[in-house]
Design a protein around this motif. Structure first.
Motif, PDB file in Angstrom:
ATOM      1  N   VAL A  96       1.125  -0.780   0.004  1.00 21.21           N
ATOM      2  CA  VAL A  96      -0.067   0.170   0.261  1.00 21.21           C
ATOM      3  C   VAL A  96       0.478   0.816   0.683  1.00 21.21           C
ATOM      4  CG1 VAL A  96      -1.561   1.291   0.936  1.00 21.21           C
ATOM      5  CG2 VAL A  96      -1.402  -1.117   1.491  1.00 21.21           C
ATOM      6  N   GLU A  97       0.750   2.106  -0.666  1.00 19.17           N
ATOM      7  CA  GLU A  97       0.990   3.782  -0.982  1.00 19.17           C
ATOM      8  C   GLU A  97       0.017   3.982  -0.649  1.00 19.17           C
ATOM      9  OE1 GLU A  97       3.525   6.875  -3.472  1.00 19.17           O
ATOM     10  OE2 GLU A  97       3.690   4.779  -3.787  1.00 19.17           O
ATOM     11  N   ALA A  98      -0.006   5.596   0.986  1.00 19.62           N
ATOM     12  CA  ALA A  98      -0.999   6.371   0.799  1.00 19.62           C
ATOM     13  C   ALA A  98      -0.516   7.847   0.444  1.00 19.62           C
ATOM     14  CB  ALA A  98      -1.244   5.934   2.099  1.00 19.62           C
ATOM     15  N   ARG A 142      -0.119   3.890 -13.090  1.00 18.21           N
ATOM     16  CA  ARG A 142       0.105   2.700 -14.047  1.00 18.21           C
ATOM     17  C   ARG A 142       0.752   1.988 -13.606  1.00 18.21           C
ATOM     18  NH1 ARG A 142       1.905   5.294 -18.669  1.00 18.21           N
ATOM     19  NH2 ARG A 142       3.759   6.959 -17.935  1.00 18.21           N
ATOM     20  N   GLN A 143       1.357   1.743 -12.386  1.00 16.29           N
ATOM     21  CA  GLN A 143       2.499   0.507 -11.493  1.00 16.29           C
ATOM     22  C   GLN A 143       1.652  -0.428 -10.938  1.00 16.29           C
ATOM     23  OE1 GLN A 143       5.694   1.370  -8.880  1.00 16.29           O
ATOM     24  NE2 GLN A 143       4.572   3.880  -9.980  1.00 16.29           N
ATOM     25  N   PHE A 144      -0.103   0.375 -10.263  1.00 16.96           N
ATOM     26  CA  PHE A 144      -0.555  -0.647  -9.060  1.00 16.96           C
ATOM     27  C   PHE A 144      -1.731  -1.470  -9.489  1.00 16.96           C
ATOM     28  CE2 PHE A 144       1.206   3.843  -7.312  1.00 16.96           C
ATOM     29  CZ  PHE A 144       1.801   3.305  -6.699  1.00 16.96           C
ATOM     30  N   ASP A 145      -2.410  -2.395  -9.115  1.00 13.89           N
ATOM     31  CA  ASP A 145      -3.105  -2.844  -9.574  1.00 13.89           C
ATOM     32  C   ASP A 145      -4.660  -2.157  -9.329  1.00 13.89           C
ATOM     33  OD1 ASP A 145      -1.481  -5.422  -9.962  1.00 13.89           O
ATOM     34  OD2 ASP A 145      -1.214  -5.778  -8.398  1.00 13.89           O
ATOM     35  N   VAL A 146      -4.564  -1.900  -8.347  1.00 14.86           N
ATOM     36  CA  VAL A 146      -6.396  -1.315  -7.834  1.00 14.86           C
ATOM     37  C   VAL A 146      -5.430   0.618  -7.091  1.00 14.86           C
ATOM     38  CG1 VAL A 146      -6.348  -2.073  -5.475  1.00 14.86           C
ATOM     39  CG2 VAL A 146      -8.327  -1.338  -7.081  1.00 14.86           C
ATOM     40  N   VAL A 147      -6.526   1.801  -7.691  1.00 15.34           N
ATOM     41  CA  VAL A 147      -6.392   2.808  -6.766  1.00 15.34           C
ATOM     42  C   VAL A 147      -7.900   2.602  -5.498  1.00 15.34           C
ATOM     43  CG1 VAL A 147      -6.553   4.800  -6.633  1.00 15.34           C
ATOM     44  CG2 VAL A 147      -4.614   3.581  -8.393  1.00 15.34           C
ATOM     45  N   TRP A 148      -7.657   2.969  -4.557  1.00 15.60           N
ATOM     46  CA  TRP A 148      -8.946   3.182  -3.410  1.00 15.60           C
ATOM     47  C   TRP A 148      -8.606   5.041  -3.109  1.00 15.60           C
ATOM     48  CZ3 TRP A 148      -9.427   1.435   1.674  1.00 15.60           C
ATOM     49  CH2 TRP A 148     -10.868   1.918   2.752  1.00 15.60           C
ATOM     50  N   LEU A 149      -9.543   5.824  -4.383  1.00 13.20           N
ATOM     51  CA  LEU A 149      -9.732   7.121  -4.494  1.00 13.20           C
ATOM     52  C   LEU A 149     -10.531   7.638  -3.251  1.00 13.20           C
ATOM     53  CD1 LEU A 149      -9.017   9.823  -5.650  1.00 13.20           C
ATOM     54  CD2 LEU A 149     -10.950   9.219  -6.650  1.00 13.20           C
ATOM     55  N   ASP A 155     -11.197  -8.340  -5.515  1.00 13.27           N
ATOM     56  CA  ASP A 155     -11.931  -8.597  -6.069  1.00 13.27           C
ATOM     57  C   ASP A 155     -11.642  -7.780  -7.575  1.00 13.27           C
ATOM     58  OD1 ASP A 155     -14.302  -9.947  -7.385  1.00 13.27           O
ATOM     59  OD2 ASP A 155     -15.494  -8.233  -7.211  1.00 13.27           O
ATOM     60  N   VAL A 156     -11.824  -6.104  -7.297  1.00 17.10           N
ATOM     61  CA  VAL A 156     -11.546  -5.526  -8.755  1.00 17.10           C
ATOM     62  C   VAL A 156     -10.147  -5.347  -9.299  1.00 17.10           C
ATOM     63  CG1 VAL A 156     -11.690  -2.562  -9.093  1.00 17.10           C
ATOM     64  CG2 VAL A 156     -12.864  -3.950  -7.066  1.00 17.10           C
ATOM     65  N   ALA A 157      -8.957  -5.286  -8.183  1.00 13.92           N
ATOM     66  CA  ALA A 157      -7.619  -5.598  -8.746  1.00 13.92           C
ATOM     67  C   ALA A 157      -7.985  -7.718  -9.191  1.00 13.92           C
ATOM     68  CB  ALA A 157      -6.358  -6.040  -7.132  1.00 13.92           C
ATOM     69  N   ARG A 158      -8.335  -8.110  -8.771  1.00 15.31           N
ATOM     70  CA  ARG A 158      -8.194  -9.542  -9.875  1.00 15.31           C
ATOM     71  C   ARG A 158      -8.989  -9.130 -10.760  1.00 15.31           C
ATOM     72  NH1 ARG A 158      -9.514 -12.066  -6.146  1.00 15.31           N
ATOM     73  NH2 ARG A 158     -12.152 -12.345  -6.145  1.00 15.31           N
ATOM     74  N   ARG A 159      -9.788  -8.656 -11.289  1.00 18.05           N
ATOM     75  CA  ARG A 159     -10.932  -8.277 -12.286  1.00 18.05           C
ATOM     76  C   ARG A 159     -10.092  -8.051 -13.819  1.00 18.05           C
ATOM     77  NH1 ARG A 159     -16.836  -9.925 -12.251  1.00 18.05           N
ATOM     78  NH2 ARG A 159     -17.544 -10.659 -10.256  1.00 18.05           N
ATOM     79  N   GLY A 160      -9.314  -6.573 -13.210  1.00 14.25           N
ATOM     80  CA  GLY A 160      -8.583  -5.710 -13.941  1.00 14.25           C
ATOM     81  C   GLY A 160      -7.468  -6.332 -13.557  1.00 14.25           C
ATOM     82  N   ARG A 161      -7.045  -7.755 -13.819  1.00 12.57           N
ATOM     83  CA  ARG A 161      -6.006  -8.049 -14.384  1.00 12.57           C
ATOM     84  C   ARG A 161      -6.261  -9.100 -15.456  1.00 12.57           C
ATOM     85  NH1 ARG A 161      -3.678  -8.328  -8.521  1.00 12.57           N
ATOM     86  NH2 ARG A 161      -5.025 -10.164  -8.288  1.00 12.57           N
ATOM     87  N   SER A 162      -7.646  -9.900 -14.832  1.00 12.35           N
ATOM     88  CA  SER A 162      -8.143 -10.861 -16.239  1.00 12.35           C
ATOM     89  C   SER A 162      -8.087 -10.178 -17.378  1.00 12.35           C
ATOM     90  CB  SER A 162      -9.575 -10.867 -15.364  1.00 12.35           C
ATOM     91  OG  SER A 162     -10.389  -9.987 -15.274  1.00 12.35           O
TER      92      SER A 162
END
Length: 336
Positions: free
Chosen positions: A15-17, A54-61, A329-336
């Protein structure tokens, strides 16, 4: 959102905040000053952070990337899975703005953010419904929470102690206290009591029975625990219907009875006669507070019920597994 970081890391996230605004901005806010340098620096840092997503799997904003700019600026480079969290009706800053120009240019910017998000986590039904109407395909209602490990139940105070009616907030919301100032002034003629406003500036509550106490991030749980009754007065207006009752949850976590206006999520949090009271008119407020001031045992029972309610649903311990699951789940779907 910071409270969730340990649970995310324990689940295997790196995690990077990245905050938009710095401590200097917050200090200026509480002092009633503007901080243009902090804002400019924050926007420049945010633009750099957006390029790196772009280097992350998911962004939580939280809410939006660059407030007060056109919606197209909110687009992240590439196709990074995005989850956006709302605990305030920030869309009303734009679509209900007094300026027709702002309404015309920016009225739909938050809807655009919601529509592009892979998921929206909303703190109450009012916010969740807005996200659905905006076109977001996945909307999860996740309440605002507190970490029960930080908020200890208040020990039973001596009945001889002067009871404290307390409020915690910020200068932006201190004006709501005017709605109950007259009520508390009348109650002071019948009971020895103190009225404390944590986070309000002294000039904002001058001439009222409230004492201004500086807010501290490190001490806020202890500041709330020093109350005997927690209050949340609000007008019934669109912005207030979007609030998520954080101060009520703080009070209840400390084992305090609460009295609140029947607006928005307050009606879900407060169970009248069980953990507090809902009060609309001045006579409602006066009667509810008088009943609690007159009965320390009732305060204790309702406070215990409130603490149990927070533990069940409005705590980090209850909601962290849900947040972890949504982001996974969102990160996994983004990779698929």
């Amino acid at each position: 959102m910071y409270d969730y970081l340990p649970a995310l890391r324990a689940a295997g996230f790196e995690v990077e905040a990245v905050a938009l605004l710095d401590d200097a901005y917050v200090q200026a806010l509480y002092a009633g000053r503007r901080a243009p340098v902090s804002v400019l620096r924050g926007y420049l840092q945010r633009l750099r952070a957006m390029w790196r997503t772009r280097q992350f799997d998911v962004v939580w904003l939280e809410k939006e990337l660059l407030p007060w700019l056109p919606a197209w600026v909110e687009r992240l480079p590439g196709r990074v899975p995005l989850v956006v969290d709302y605990d305030d009706a920030v869309f009303h800053r734009y679509d209900a703005h007094r300026s027709r120009l702002v309404r015309g240019l920016l009225g739909g910017r938050i809807d655009a953010v919601m529509r592009r998000a892979d998921a929206v986590t909303a703190g109450n039904a009012y916010l969740a419904e807005r996200a659905r109407r905006a076109g977001c395909q996945r909307v999860e209602t996740v309440p605002t929470v507190v970490d029960l490990d930080r908020y200890a139940a208040t020990p039973l105070r001596s009945e001889a102690a002067v009871p404290v009616i307390g409020w915690i907030g910020s200068p932006a919301t201190a004006g709501y206290l005017q709605r109950v100032a007259g009520v508390i002034e009348r109650l002071r003629k019948r009971w020895p009591l103190r009225a404390v406003a944590v986070g309000a500036r002294p000039d904002q509550i001058a001439g009222t029975p409230f004492e201004a106490v500086p807010w501290s991030a490190a001490d806020e749980a202890a500041q709330v625990a020093a109350f005997d009754i927690g209050i949340m007065p609000l007008p019934d207006a669109p912005w207030e219907r979007g609030k998520c009752g954080y101060k009520l949850i703080q009070y209840m976590a400390c084992g305090l009875p609460v009295v609140a206006s029947p607006v928005g999520v307050n009606c879900e949090l407060v169970q009248p006669g069980v953990n507090g009271a809902l009060a609309e008119s001045e006579s409602d407020w006066e009667n509810a507070l008088a009943k609690l001031l007159d009965d320390a045992a009732l305060r204790r029972r309702q406070g215990q019920a409130g603490r149990a309610r927070v533990a069940e649903w409005y705590s980090l311990q209850a909601q962290a597994p849900r947040i972890v699951g949504i982001l996974q789940d969102v990160a996994r779907r983004g990779r698929s």
